[in-house]
Design a protein around this motif. Structure first.
Motif, PDB file in Angstrom:
ATOM      1  N   SER A  47      25.937  -4.579  44.876  1.00 32.96           N
ATOM      2  CA  SER A  47      26.625  -3.562  44.078  1.00 32.96           C
ATOM      3  C   SER A  47      27.487  -4.193  42.993  1.00 32.96           C
ATOM      4  N   LEU A  48      28.111  -5.291  43.320  1.00 35.98           N
ATOM      5  CA  LEU A  48      28.939  -5.978  42.333  1.00 35.98           C
ATOM      6  C   LEU A  48      28.091  -6.471  41.163  1.00 35.98           C
ATOM      7  N   GLU A  49      26.911  -7.011  41.466  1.00 30.04           N
ATOM      8  CA  GLU A  49      26.026  -7.500  40.410  1.00 30.04           C
ATOM      9  C   GLU A  49      25.485  -6.347  39.570  1.00 30.04           C
ATOM     10  N   LEU A  50      25.065  -5.254  40.230  1.00 24.84           N
ATOM     11  CA  LEU A  50      24.582  -4.092  39.478  1.00 24.84           C
ATOM     12  C   LEU A  50      25.687  -3.496  38.613  1.00 24.84           C
ATOM     13  N   GLY A  51      26.894  -3.436  39.161  1.00 24.59           N
ATOM     14  CA  GLY A  51      28.017  -2.921  38.382  1.00 24.59           C
ATOM     15  C   GLY A  51      28.347  -3.810  37.195  1.00 24.59           C
ATOM     16  N   ARG A  52      28.308  -5.106  37.394  1.00 24.48           N
ATOM     17  CA  ARG A  52      28.573  -6.036  36.297  1.00 24.48           C
ATOM     18  C   ARG A  52      27.559  -5.843  35.174  1.00 24.48           C
ATOM     19  N   GLN A  53      26.295  -5.717  35.553  1.00 22.96           N
ATOM     20  CA  GLN A  53      25.267  -5.550  34.534  1.00 22.96           C
ATOM     21  C   GLN A  53      25.402  -4.205  33.817  1.00 22.96           C
ATOM     22  N   ARG A  54      25.777  -3.184  34.559  1.00 20.66           N
ATOM     23  CA  ARG A  54      25.915  -1.858  33.934  1.00 20.66           C
ATOM     24  C   ARG A  54      27.072  -1.851  32.930  1.00 20.66           C
ATOM     25  N   ILE A  55      28.175  -2.500  33.292  1.00 16.64           N
ATOM     26  CA  ILE A  55      29.318  -2.549  32.378  1.00 16.64           C
ATOM     27  C   ILE A  55      28.982  -3.398  31.142  1.00 16.64           C
ATOM     28  N   LEU A  56      28.346  -4.553  31.362  1.00 18.71           N
ATOM     29  CA  LEU A  56      27.943  -5.389  30.228  1.00 18.71           C
ATOM     30  C   LEU A  56      26.956  -4.651  29.322  1.00 18.71           C
ATOM     31  N   GLY A  57      26.018  -3.936  29.940  1.00 18.88           N
ATOM     32  CA  GLY A  57      25.055  -3.165  29.152  1.00 18.88           C
ATOM     33  C   GLY A  57      25.730  -2.080  28.336  1.00 18.88           C
ATOM     34  N   THR A  58      26.749  -1.439  28.932  1.00 12.72           N
ATOM     35  CA  THR A  58      27.481  -0.400  28.217  1.00 12.72           C
ATOM     36  C   THR A  58      28.238  -0.985  27.026  1.00 12.72           C
ATOM     37  N   ILE A  59      28.894  -2.117  27.252  1.00 12.42           N
ATOM     38  CA  ILE A  59      29.643  -2.763  26.160  1.00 12.42           C
ATOM     39  C   ILE A  59      28.703  -3.215  25.050  1.00 12.42           C
ATOM     40  N   LEU A  60      27.594  -3.869  25.458  1.00  7.90           N
ATOM     41  CA  LEU A  60      26.645  -4.378  24.468  1.00  7.90           C
ATOM     42  C   LEU A  60      25.991  -3.240  23.681  1.00  7.90           C
ATOM     43  N   GLY A  61      25.552  -2.206  24.405  1.00 10.26           N
ATOM     44  CA  GLY A  61      24.932  -1.069  23.734  1.00 10.26           C
ATOM     45  C   GLY A  61      25.899  -0.363  22.807  1.00 10.26           C
ATOM     46  N   GLY A  62      27.164  -0.194  23.263  1.00 11.21           N
ATOM     47  CA  GLY A  62      28.161   0.457  22.431  1.00 11.21           C
ATOM     48  C   GLY A  62      28.479  -0.340  21.172  1.00 11.21           C
ATOM     49  N   ALA A  63      28.586  -1.671  21.336  1.00 11.57           N
ATOM     50  CA  ALA A  63      28.886  -2.515  20.171  1.00 11.57           C
ATOM     51  C   ALA A  63      27.748  -2.466  19.149  1.00 11.57           C
ATOM     52  N   LEU A  64      26.512  -2.572  19.620  1.00 17.55           N
ATOM     53  CA  LEU A  64      25.371  -2.523  18.703  1.00 17.55           C
ATOM     54  C   LEU A  64      25.240  -1.151  18.048  1.00 17.55           C
ATOM     55  N   LEU A  65      25.505  -0.102  18.825  1.00 15.18           N
ATOM     56  CA  LEU A  65      25.448   1.248  18.257  1.00 15.18           C
ATOM     57  C   LEU A  65      26.489   1.414  17.153  1.00 15.18           C
ATOM     58  N   TYR A  66      27.687   0.942  17.413  1.00 19.86           N
ATOM     59  CA  TYR A  66      28.773   1.088  16.440  1.00 19.86           C
ATOM     60  C   TYR A  66      28.435   0.368  15.133  1.00 19.86           C
ATOM     61  N   VAL A  67      27.880  -0.855  15.267  1.00 18.19           N
ATOM     62  CA  VAL A  67      27.552  -1.635  14.067  1.00 18.19           C
ATOM     63  C   VAL A  67      26.357  -1.046  13.333  1.00 18.19           C
ATOM     64  N   SER A  68      25.319  -0.701  14.094  1.00 16.62           N
ATOM     65  CA  SER A  68      24.080  -0.258  13.457  1.00 16.62           C
ATOM     66  C   SER A  68      24.194   1.148  12.876  1.00 16.62           C
ATOM     67  N   PHE A  69      25.021   2.003  13.481  1.00 19.19           N
ATOM     68  CA  PHE A  69      25.101   3.390  13.018  1.00 19.19           C
ATOM     69  C   PHE A  69      25.594   3.451  11.564  1.00 19.19           C
ATOM     70  N   TRP A  70      26.521   2.565  11.238  1.00 19.61           N
ATOM     71  CA  TRP A  70      27.017   2.552   9.863  1.00 19.61           C
ATOM     72  C   TRP A  70      26.313   1.489   9.013  1.00 19.61           C
ATOM     73  N   GLY A  71      25.844   0.436   9.637  1.00 14.71           N
ATOM     74  CA  GLY A  71      25.187  -0.614   8.872  1.00 14.71           C
ATOM     75  C   GLY A  71      23.765  -0.287   8.488  1.00 14.71           C
ATOM     76  N   LEU A  72      23.089   0.548   9.295  1.00 14.04           N
ATOM     77  CA  LEU A  72      21.678   0.864   9.036  1.00 14.04           C
ATOM     78  C   LEU A  72      21.477   2.341   8.674  1.00 14.04           C
ATOM     79  N   LYS A  73      22.522   3.002   8.221  1.00 16.79           N
ATOM     80  CA  LYS A  73      22.421   4.451   7.981  1.00 16.79           C
ATOM     81  C   LYS A  73      21.535   4.797   6.783  1.00 16.79           C
ATOM     82  N   ASP A  74      21.253   3.812   5.930  1.00 14.93           N
ATOM     83  CA  ASP A  74      20.464   4.090   4.736  1.00 14.93           C
ATOM     84  C   ASP A  74      18.968   3.910   4.943  1.00 14.93           C
TER      85      ASP A  74
END
Length: 352
Positions: A47-74
């Motif tokens: 559970s600790l490993e699955l939780g770690r991966q889920r949190i890292l995935g959330t952070i990574l996905g959120g960071a990429l979404l934030y950058v790409s949403f405004w950087g690739l909007k055109d």
């Protein structure tokens, strides 16, 4: 189909998290039970490993979404999402994420299609609820019907030590003049081997419980050392039972027989101490069982006999009897070395 304690714990934890999120009034509370269902691996490490991966995935996905949403909007939407997901998969592979990148992918897609107007707030709240769900799951594993594979292995090993002690005492009884029963010795040996095989089958559960890199965890290494120790003790004990003492009626061999008896009794008492120490994990489940305070030492009678072995008169023995006596001495030395080496390793893993 029966409902297991894992299912009950998962349902109870998810309901508890959902109720808390509902009462808090903070939006997107449904991410708490989703995190619970995704990370309830059944064991603490999993559970600790699955939780770690889920949190890292959330952070990574959120960071990429934030950058790409405004950087690739055109550029076209489909191409922008594809580029973002490709970057996510690449970075997820570098971070060795096995399931976390799937969570990140969902965040990317949902962010582009649904939450375009409130991405920063949505990502922050989702990360908060995900982390809360992971923490709640890990706490539930410790508090509600915990699955403690490591503790169970130590308890089963303590039971195995009882059988090894019985084998040692049977050897002592034979040395002191008791009748030899080869059939009984074979049955005892097979029972001990079966217990040992059952212990080895539990190792994958221990590895899963310890999470990432279990082969380097002191608990896993100690269990491996103890299993190896018991295997050697079982082989040596069975060897002694197969080769009874040589001519116990000879006065000049009495010192050897008494030395063997003293050593086997000392080892049996030491294993009883191991058993008590191993069972302390019941109250200290997250810690290694303590190693013996003092290293094991052979009885003085054994040391004295071994030093004077060459002076023993063996002229009345045949070649086969000499060979059997040498075999018994070698088995006893093997038992002694096994005890000393295992306790050194035990002390080492505890200190690490």
């Amino acid at each position: 189909m029966l409902i297991t304690r894992r299912d009950l714990r998962m349902a109870f934890t998810a309901g508890l998290g959902n109720g808390f999120s509902y009462l808090s009034g903070i939006p997107f509370g449904y991410y708490v039970p989703l995190a619970v269902f995704a990370t309830a691996g059944g064991t603490y490490g999993a559970s600790l490993e699955l939780g770690r991966q889920r949190i890292l995935g959330t952070i990574l996905g959120g960071a990429l979404l934030y950058v790409s949403f405004w950087g690739l909007k055109d550029i076209p939407l489909a191409l922008a999402i594809a580029i973002t997901l490709g970057s996510l998969r690449l970075l997820g592979g570098l971070l060795k994420l096995k399931v976390g990148y799937k969570v990140g992918g969902l965040i990317v897609v949902m962010g582009w299609l649904i939450h375009g107007g409130d991405i920063p707030i949505w990502i922050t709240i989702r990360l908060f609820w995900t982390a809360f769900g992971v923490i709640l799951t890990v706490l539930a594993l410790q508090l509600f019907w915990p699955m403690r594979s490591g503790v169970e292995v130590f308890k089963h090993y303590a039971n195995l030590l009882v059988g090894i002690q019985a084998g040692l005492q049977e050897n002592v009884r034979q040395i002191e003049g008791g009748a030899s029963n080869r059939r009984s010795g074979q049955v005892m040996h097979q029972q001990l081997r079966n217990q040992l095989i059952s212990l080895r089958k539990e190792l994958p559960n221990v590895a899963q419980e310890l999470g990432e890199n279990p082969m380097r965890h002191p608990r896993y290494l100690l269990i491996n050392d103890l299993i190896s120790c018991s295997s050697r003790l079982i082989i040596a004990t069975n060897g002694l039972l197969r080769y009874p003492s040589v001519r116990p009626d000879l006065e000049n061999l009495r010192a050897i027989h008494q030395a063997e008896s003293a050593l086997l009794n000392a080892v049996s008492e030491r294993l009883a101490l191991w058993q008590r120490l191993l069972l302390t994990v019941e109250t200290q489940s997250n810690r290694l069982p303590p190693a013996p305070a003092e290293p094991f030492q052979a009885p003085e009678r054994w040391n004295r006999c071994y030093r004077k072995l060459q002076q023993t008169d063996t002229s009345n023995l045949s070649f086969q009897q000499l060979e059997r006596m040498a075999n018994r001495m070698n088995r006893c030395r093997q038992i002694l070395r096994t005890m000393e080496e295992t306790e050194r390793q035990w002390e080492h893993w505890q200190s690490s």
